[in-house]
Scaffold this motif. Structure first.
Motif, PDB file in Angstrom:
ATOM      1  N   VAL A   1       0.824  -1.206   0.000  1.00  0.00           N
ATOM      2  CA  VAL A   1       0.000   0.000   0.000  1.00  0.00           C
ATOM      3  C   VAL A   1       0.860   1.259   0.000  1.00  0.00           C
ATOM      4  O   VAL A   1       1.801   1.382   0.772  1.00  0.00           O
ATOM      5  N   ASP A   2       0.520   2.138  -0.933  1.00  0.00           N
ATOM      6  CA  ASP A   2       1.097   3.490  -0.966  1.00  0.00           C
ATOM      7  C   ASP A   2      -0.058   4.414  -1.349  1.00  0.00           C
ATOM      8  O   ASP A   2      -0.263   4.727  -2.523  1.00  0.00           O
ATOM      9  N   ILE A   3      -0.839   4.772  -0.333  1.00  0.00           N
ATOM     10  CA  ILE A   3      -2.093   5.499  -0.587  1.00  0.00           C
ATOM     11  C   ILE A   3      -1.852   6.764  -1.401  1.00  0.00           C
ATOM     12  O   ILE A   3      -2.576   7.056  -2.354  1.00  0.00           O
ATOM     13  N   LEU A   4      -0.827   7.530  -1.029  1.00  0.00           N
ATOM     14  CA  LEU A   4      -0.487   8.773  -1.763  1.00  0.00           C
ATOM     15  C   LEU A   4       0.854   8.556  -2.443  1.00  0.00           C
ATOM     16  O   LEU A   4       1.893   8.766  -1.823  1.00  0.00           O
ATOM     17  N   ARG A   5       0.825   8.162  -3.746  1.00  0.00           N
ATOM     18  CA  ARG A   5      -0.340   7.869  -4.523  1.00  0.00           C
ATOM     19  C   ARG A   5      -0.163   6.579  -5.350  1.00  0.00           C
ATOM     20  O   ARG A   5      -1.041   6.225  -6.122  1.00  0.00           O
ATOM     21  N   ALA A   6       1.004   5.927  -5.197  1.00  0.00           N
ATOM     22  CA  ALA A   6       1.371   4.898  -6.187  1.00  0.00           C
ATOM     23  C   ALA A   6       0.362   3.760  -6.312  1.00  0.00           C
ATOM     24  O   ALA A   6      -0.020   3.388  -7.427  1.00  0.00           O
ATOM     25  N   THR A   7      -0.075   3.175  -5.182  1.00  0.00           N
ATOM     26  CA  THR A   7      -0.984   2.027  -5.345  1.00  0.00           C
ATOM     27  C   THR A   7      -2.407   2.488  -5.687  1.00  0.00           C
ATOM     28  O   THR A   7      -3.170   1.725  -6.285  1.00  0.00           O
TER      29      THR A   7
ATOM     30  N   GLY B   1       3.096  11.066 -14.897  1.00  0.00           N
ATOM     31  CA  GLY B   1       3.628  11.220 -13.553  1.00  0.00           C
ATOM     32  C   GLY B   1       2.877  10.259 -12.639  1.00  0.00           C
ATOM     33  O   GLY B   1       2.699   9.087 -12.985  1.00  0.00           O
ATOM     34  N   ASN B   2       2.366  10.787 -11.523  1.00  0.00           N
ATOM     35  CA  ASN B   2       1.755   9.892 -10.547  1.00  0.00           C
ATOM     36  C   ASN B   2       0.391  10.411 -10.097  1.00  0.00           C
ATOM     37  O   ASN B   2       0.057  10.320  -8.921  1.00  0.00           O
ATOM     38  N   SER B   3      -0.382  10.927 -11.065  1.00  0.00           N
ATOM     39  CA  SER B   3      -1.745  11.354 -10.727  1.00  0.00           C
ATOM     40  C   SER B   3      -2.737  10.311 -11.213  1.00  0.00           C
ATOM     41  O   SER B   3      -2.689   9.904 -12.385  1.00  0.00           O
TER      42      SER B   3
ATOM     43  N   ALA C   1       7.099   8.035 -14.448  1.00  0.00           N
ATOM     44  CA  ALA C   1       8.192   8.185 -13.487  1.00  0.00           C
ATOM     45  C   ALA C   1       7.908   9.366 -12.572  1.00  0.00           C
ATOM     46  O   ALA C   1       7.607  10.470 -13.034  1.00  0.00           O
ATOM     47  N   GLU C   2       7.987   9.096 -11.280  1.00  0.00           N
ATOM     48  CA  GLU C   2       7.766  10.133 -10.258  1.00  0.00           C
ATOM     49  C   GLU C   2       8.912  10.088  -9.259  1.00  0.00           C
ATOM     50  O   GLU C   2       9.369   9.013  -8.855  1.00  0.00           O
ATOM     51  N   ARG C   3       9.387  11.250  -8.887  1.00  0.00           N
ATOM     52  CA  ARG C   3      10.303  11.371  -7.753  1.00  0.00           C
ATOM     53  C   ARG C   3       9.897  12.608  -6.948  1.00  0.00           C
ATOM     54  O   ARG C   3       9.664  13.672  -7.522  1.00  0.00           O
ATOM     55  N   ASN C   4       9.819  12.430  -5.645  1.00  0.00           N
ATOM     56  CA  ASN C   4       9.428  13.520  -4.744  1.00  0.00           C
ATOM     57  C   ASN C   4       8.116  14.176  -5.177  1.00  0.00           C
ATOM     58  O   ASN C   4       7.946  15.391  -5.058  1.00  0.00           O
ATOM     59  N   GLY C   5       7.216  13.363  -5.703  1.00  0.00           N
ATOM     60  CA  GLY C   5       5.884  13.851  -6.079  1.00  0.00           C
ATOM     61  C   GLY C   5       5.803  14.388  -7.493  1.00  0.00           C
ATOM     62  O   GLY C   5       4.702  14.628  -7.990  1.00  0.00           O
ATOM     63  N   GLU C   6       6.930  14.571  -8.154  1.00  0.00           N
ATOM     64  CA  GLU C   6       6.894  15.239  -9.450  1.00  0.00           C
ATOM     65  C   GLU C   6       7.182  14.281 -10.603  1.00  0.00           C
ATOM     66  O   GLU C   6       8.051  13.407 -10.498  1.00  0.00           O
TER      67      GLU C   6
ATOM     68  N   SER D   1       3.028  14.371   6.894  1.00  0.00           N
ATOM     69  CA  SER D   1       4.146  14.887   6.093  1.00  0.00           C
ATOM     70  C   SER D   1       3.835  14.911   4.600  1.00  0.00           C
ATOM     71  O   SER D   1       4.123  15.891   3.915  1.00  0.00           O
ATOM     72  N   HIS D   2       3.259  13.822   4.091  1.00  0.00           N
ATOM     73  CA  HIS D   2       3.087  13.770   2.637  1.00  0.00           C
ATOM     74  C   HIS D   2       1.970  14.692   2.168  1.00  0.00           C
ATOM     75  O   HIS D   2       1.995  15.159   1.024  1.00  0.00           O
ATOM     76  N   PHE D   3       0.991  14.959   3.041  1.00  0.00           N
ATOM     77  CA  PHE D   3      -0.013  15.977   2.726  1.00  0.00           C
ATOM     78  C   PHE D   3       0.684  17.308   2.461  1.00  0.00           C
ATOM     79  O   PHE D   3       0.395  17.992   1.499  1.00  0.00           O
TER      80      PHE D   3
ATOM     81  N   THR E   1       7.968   3.795 -12.264  1.00  0.00           N
ATOM     82  CA  THR E   1       8.854   3.891 -11.101  1.00  0.00           C
ATOM     83  C   THR E   1       8.403   5.070 -10.248  1.00  0.00           C
ATOM     84  O   THR E   1       8.086   6.136 -10.773  1.00  0.00           O
ATOM     85  N   THR E   2       8.301   4.849  -8.931  1.00  0.00           N
ATOM     86  CA  THR E   2       7.899   5.913  -8.018  1.00  0.00           C
ATOM     87  C   THR E   2       8.852   5.923  -6.818  1.00  0.00           C
ATOM     88  O   THR E   2       9.608   4.974  -6.607  1.00  0.00           O
ATOM     89  N   THR E   3       8.780   6.960  -6.040  1.00  0.00           N
ATOM     90  CA  THR E   3       9.760   7.135  -4.954  1.00  0.00           C
ATOM     91  C   THR E   3       9.719   5.967  -3.964  1.00  0.00           C
ATOM     92  O   THR E   3      10.768   5.460  -3.556  1.00  0.00           O
ATOM     93  N   ASN E   4       8.535   5.544  -3.595  1.00  0.00           N
ATOM     94  CA  ASN E   4       8.411   4.519  -2.547  1.00  0.00           C
ATOM     95  C   ASN E   4       7.579   3.299  -2.946  1.00  0.00           C
ATOM     96  O   ASN E   4       7.901   2.173  -2.560  1.00  0.00           O
ATOM     97  N   GLY E   5       6.501   3.527  -3.698  1.00  0.00           N
ATOM     98  CA  GLY E   5       5.560   2.446  -3.976  1.00  0.00           C
ATOM     99  C   GLY E   5       6.183   1.302  -4.754  1.00  0.00           C
ATOM    100  O   GLY E   5       6.016   0.123  -4.402  1.00  0.00           O
ATOM    101  N   THR E   6       6.896   1.614  -5.816  1.00  0.00           N
ATOM    102  CA  THR E   6       7.481   0.538  -6.625  1.00  0.00           C
ATOM    103  C   THR E   6       8.627  -0.142  -5.868  1.00  0.00           C
ATOM    104  O   THR E   6       8.869  -1.332  -6.031  1.00  0.00           O
TER     105      THR E   6
HETATM  106  O1  3SL Z   1       6.335   7.474  -3.171  1.00  0.00           O
HETATM  107  C1  3SL Z   1       5.612   7.103  -4.086  1.00  0.00           C
HETATM  108  O2  3SL Z   1       5.687   5.991  -4.576  1.00  0.00           O
HETATM  109  C2  3SL Z   1       4.627   8.106  -4.643  1.00  0.00           C
HETATM  110  O3  3SL Z   1       3.354   7.593  -4.551  1.00  0.00           O
HETATM  111  C3  3SL Z   1       4.801   9.450  -4.034  1.00  0.00           C
HETATM  112  S1  3SL Z   1       3.789  10.699  -4.709  1.00  0.00           S
HETATM  113  O4  3SL Z   1       2.443  10.596  -4.194  1.00  0.00           O
HETATM  114  O5  3SL Z   1       3.777  10.642  -6.141  1.00  0.00           O
HETATM  115  O6  3SL Z   1       4.382  11.945  -4.241  1.00  0.00           O
END
Ligand code: 3SL
Length: 241
Positions: A26-32, A80-82, A67-72, A197-199, A99-104
């Motif tokens: 789970v990566d609610i914001l926002r990857a999963t 991106g990751n919307s 591809a997302e890093r630090n939300g961008e 924090s992520h909010f 690829t995302t910062t944390n989810g992947t």
């Molecule tokens: O970290 C992640 O995998 C992303 O979900 C972070 S973000 O929501 O795109 O900032």
């Protein structure tokens, strides 16, 4: 009785053997939430990768690529990751590398599990039903943020535990912590998560509507699962417009 536990960050995963278990990443914001949305809108498969370079290679090989890093969103990629980017018919039947910062990272870290499923509030009841239909020891892996614990993934873990606790044993403290957080959060998730924090990070990027959408319950009846390194769909797709 099968058990359910929570690993609050991938940094702690070495303490939780995943072999033989079902891992819910789970990566609610926002990857999963994004993966759930893309699968519900008909993407054929999603290939999660850890690095920008791997993602670029797959783009060069003809995949759609996010591809997302630090939300961008990173330059040179299609997405991106919307979640809203994936609510389009053009993605149907296509393959996406992401690829995302944390989810992947969390997904790739769970590869030794018997099964990996992708959880979000958007498909929480479908995940619950899938688990009840395919009982096993469950580990909910929170993607967190760069190794740290976060509130939104822990809240989801608690919400899923609330749905499953009559059928599973939850005698480990990770599960109890997540469940307590969920019970104390109340109904207004947006309010509860407001200071997290992520909010704050995402608010600076002006993507409030992504946050609000990712906190909605049961928008989709799909369960993305990882098979041979690819995330594929189990469930009902959003009809073609
Ligand atoms: O970290 C992640 O995998 C992303 O979900 C972070 S973000 O929501 O795109 O900032």
């Amino acid at each position: 009785m099968y058990s359910i536990d929570v690993c609050l960050t991938p940094e702690l995963l070495h303490l939780y053997p995943v072999e033989g278990k079902t891992v819910v990443v789970v990566d609610i914001l926002r990857a999963t939430s994004v993966m759930t949305t893309a699968i519900a809108h008909g993407i054929k498969e999603i290939i999660p990768v850890k690095t920008i370079a791997e993602c670029k290679d797959l783009k060069d090989a003809g995949y759609l690529a996010a591809a997302e890093r630090n939300g961008e969103m990173q330059e040179g990629f299609d997405f991106g990751n919307s979640p809203f980017s994936y609510m389009v018919d053009e993605i149907r039947g296509k393959s996406l590398a992401i690829t995302t910062t944390n989810g992947t990272v969390a997904i790739k870290s769970s590869e030794e599990a018997a099964e990996i499923i992708i959880g979000s509030f958007l498909n929480i009841s479908s995940v619950k039903n899938y688990i009840l239909d395919n009982p096993n020891d469950i580990l909910i892996l929170c993607a967190g943020w760069k190794g740290r614990v976060n509130l939104e993934d822990t809240l989801f873990a608690g919400a899923l535990i609330e749905m499953l606790r009559d059928d599973f044993e939850l005698n480990h403290d990770g599960a109890l912590i997540a469940h307590s957080i969920y019970i104390n959060a109340g109904d207004d998730k947006l309010k509860f998560l407001h200071g997290c924090s992520h909010f704050k990070r995402l608010a600076k990027l002006n993507i409030q509507k992504d946050i609000e959408f990712c906190l909605e319950h049961d928008v989709y009846d799909v369960v993305p699962i990882v098979k041979e390194g690819k995330i594929i769909e189990v469930g009902e797709l959003v009809p073609i417009k």
